[in-house]
Motif scaffolding. Structure first.
Motif, PDB file in Angstrom:
ATOM      1  N   GLN A   1      49.629  42.361  33.148  1.00  0.00           N
ATOM      2  CA  GLN A   1      49.062  41.305  33.678  1.00  0.00           C
ATOM      3  C   GLN A   1      49.791  40.076  33.698  1.00  0.00           C
ATOM      4  O   GLN A   1      50.016  39.230  34.648  1.00  0.00           O
ATOM      5  N   GLN A   2      50.445  39.907  32.344  1.00  0.00           N
ATOM      6  CA  GLN A   2      51.377  38.772  32.123  1.00  0.00           C
ATOM      7  C   GLN A   2      52.621  38.772  33.050  1.00  0.00           C
ATOM      8  O   GLN A   2      53.239  38.026  33.318  1.00  0.00           O
ATOM      9  N   GLU A   3      52.820  40.021  33.651  1.00  0.00           N
ATOM     10  CA  GLU A   3      54.221  40.243  34.414  1.00  0.00           C
ATOM     11  C   GLU A   3      54.093  39.928  35.657  1.00  0.00           C
ATOM     12  O   GLU A   3      54.985  39.518  36.488  1.00  0.00           O
ATOM     13  N   LEU A   4      52.605  40.078  35.985  1.00  0.00           N
ATOM     14  CA  LEU A   4      52.329  39.897  37.602  1.00  0.00           C
ATOM     15  C   LEU A   4      51.846  38.532  37.870  1.00  0.00           C
ATOM     16  O   LEU A   4      51.670  37.845  36.855  1.00  0.00           O
ATOM     17  N   ARG A   5      51.896  38.182  39.240  1.00  0.00           N
ATOM     18  CA  ARG A   5      51.239  36.773  39.669  1.00  0.00           C
ATOM     19  C   ARG A   5      49.900  37.040  39.887  1.00  0.00           C
ATOM     20  O   ARG A   5      49.465  37.878  39.966  1.00  0.00           O
ATOM     21  N   PRO A   6      49.257  35.774  39.567  1.00  0.00           N
ATOM     22  CA  PRO A   6      47.722  35.758  40.012  1.00  0.00           C
ATOM     23  C   PRO A   6      47.273  36.281  41.095  1.00  0.00           C
ATOM     24  O   PRO A   6      47.896  35.848  42.067  1.00  0.00           O
ATOM     25  N   GLY A   7      46.262  37.409  41.213  1.00  0.00           N
ATOM     26  CA  GLY A   7      45.582  37.577  42.269  1.00  0.00           C
ATOM     27  C   GLY A   7      46.166  38.943  42.942  1.00  0.00           C
ATOM     28  O   GLY A   7      45.793  39.226  44.167  1.00  0.00           O
ATOM     29  N   GLN A   8      47.324  39.294  42.511  1.00  0.00           N
ATOM     30  CA  GLN A   8      48.290  40.307  43.220  1.00  0.00           C
ATOM     31  C   GLN A   8      47.365  41.579  43.170  1.00  0.00           C
ATOM     32  O   GLN A   8      46.499  41.907  42.332  1.00  0.00           O
ATOM     33  N   SER A   9      47.387  42.429  44.229  1.00  0.00           N
ATOM     34  CA  SER A   9      46.777  43.665  44.484  1.00  0.00           C
ATOM     35  C   SER A   9      47.307  44.827  43.553  1.00  0.00           C
ATOM     36  O   SER A   9      48.516  44.971  43.789  1.00  0.00           O
ATOM     37  N   ILE A  10      46.701  45.213  42.523  1.00  0.00           N
ATOM     38  CA  ILE A  10      47.170  46.362  41.751  1.00  0.00           C
ATOM     39  C   ILE A  10      47.277  47.578  42.722  1.00  0.00           C
ATOM     40  O   ILE A  10      48.266  48.374  42.495  1.00  0.00           O
ATOM     41  N   GLU A  11      46.291  47.781  43.466  1.00  0.00           N
ATOM     42  CA  GLU A  11      46.286  49.051  44.403  1.00  0.00           C
ATOM     43  C   GLU A  11      47.800  48.855  45.345  1.00  0.00           C
ATOM     44  O   GLU A  11      48.189  49.996  45.559  1.00  0.00           O
ATOM     45  N   LEU A  12      48.045  47.525  45.580  1.00  0.00           N
ATOM     46  CA  LEU A  12      49.306  47.805  46.614  1.00  0.00           C
ATOM     47  C   LEU A  12      50.517  48.000  45.712  1.00  0.00           C
ATOM     48  O   LEU A  12      51.523  48.735  46.105  1.00  0.00           O
TER      49      LEU A  12
END
Length: 303
Positions: free
Chosen positions: A25-36
């Protein structure tokens, strides 16, 4: 002591999983679609980041940092920005842009243009499953897309990520016809100019020592690719665009690495048009490629 050890053994796996999830989660941007991200193989099927997927994610963010400021500008005044992604393939770029920008914006439209019908259908199904309602997918070649009834008269941004050979030129022609405010291009597999250089090699070797630059087949291919992108940049500048050329990612990741960013200013550079014509003539390409780059080829002298 044994009870404490047993307790640690029971809780450690849970804690490790939580730490791993937090790290992702720290690597990702807020609200990004995990499924995508799973569908795009940026995350593994169990939602983890390995070294390869972490590298892919950094590449995505690197490209997005060039595109986001342009989209923000085009979204001012409640304008609904439009973007056409040419040679979309699996629509990797379009999905990422929608997820990172268009989804939160709440307006605007992305058009994915791809000639392979099976990839278009897969993209349509994925967009439907994710609820990405403002994504459309057209089963068209880049060359045929400019006159498609499904597309608006004007497009704010044109992208083409690794569009092979002349597809990048077709994307530029599309952008010019649609009066695009910006184009973001990553060319790939330029073969046409190299073929033209090979065709006239004997004559050029007799005419100028510069032909040594493409006497060997490997050099012909490399120089052909270089000339192609130089011609594209001059063509864009002559058409009223400010052009920036930079690296997409580190060369250790991909040799198809040149990123061309063109932003419309309306200032058509006469010097760019003159140099474009001069390069075509110098390399014996005027007759074959002049029309593509807006240069009228001189009529061959008759005897």
């Amino acid at each position: 002591m044994s009870q404490q050890k047993s307790h640690r053994q029971r809780t450690t796996p849970v804690s490790a999983a939580s730490l791993a999830e937090a790290a992702v989660q720290q690597e990702l941007r807020p609200g990004q679609s995990i499924e995508l991200l799973k569908e795009l193989h940026i995350l593994t099927r169990d939602g983890k980041l390995n070294q390869d997927s972490r590298r892919k994610l950094k590449q995505v963010y690197h490209l997005f940092q060039f595109i986001e400021p342009l989209l923000q500008e085009f979204s001012q005044g409640e304008h609904a920005p439009t973007l056409a992604d040419h040679g979309a393939g699996k629509s990797y770029l379009g999905f990422i842009l929608y997820d990172l920008y268009f989804k939160a914006l709440g307006r605007g439209q992305i058009y994915g243009i791809e000639w392979r019908a099976d990839l278009v259908e897969k993209s349509r199904l994925l967009a439907q499953r994710l609820g990405f309602e403002r994504m459309s997918f057209l089963n068209l070649s880049v060359a045929d897309s400019a006159d498609a009834a499904e597309l608006p008269e004007r497009i704010d941004m044109v992208t083409a990520l690794h569009a092979c050979d002349t597809a990048t030129d077709d994307a530029i022609a599309f952008g010019l016809q649609k009066r695009a405010r910006a184009m973001v291009l990553v060319p790939c597999c330029q073969a046409e100019v190299a073929a033209c250089l090979r065709q006239g090699k004997a004559l050029q070797l007799a005419r100028t020592p510069l032909a040594e630059l493409w006497r060997h087949p490997l050099h012909t291919r490399e120089l052909g690719s270089q000339i192609t992108n130089v011609l594209r940049c001059l063509h864009l500048e002559a058409s009223g665009y400010q052009v920036t050329v930079t690296e997409l990612v580190g060369w250790e990741h991909s040799m198809k690495n040149e990123l061309i960013i063109a932003r419309y200013t309306g200032q058509k550079k006469r010097s760019a048009a003159e140099r474009l014509g001069a390069i075509l003539r110098e390399f014996g390409l005027e007759q074959m490629l002049g029309a593509r780059f807006g240069v009228a080829a001189a009529t061959p002298a008759t005897t």
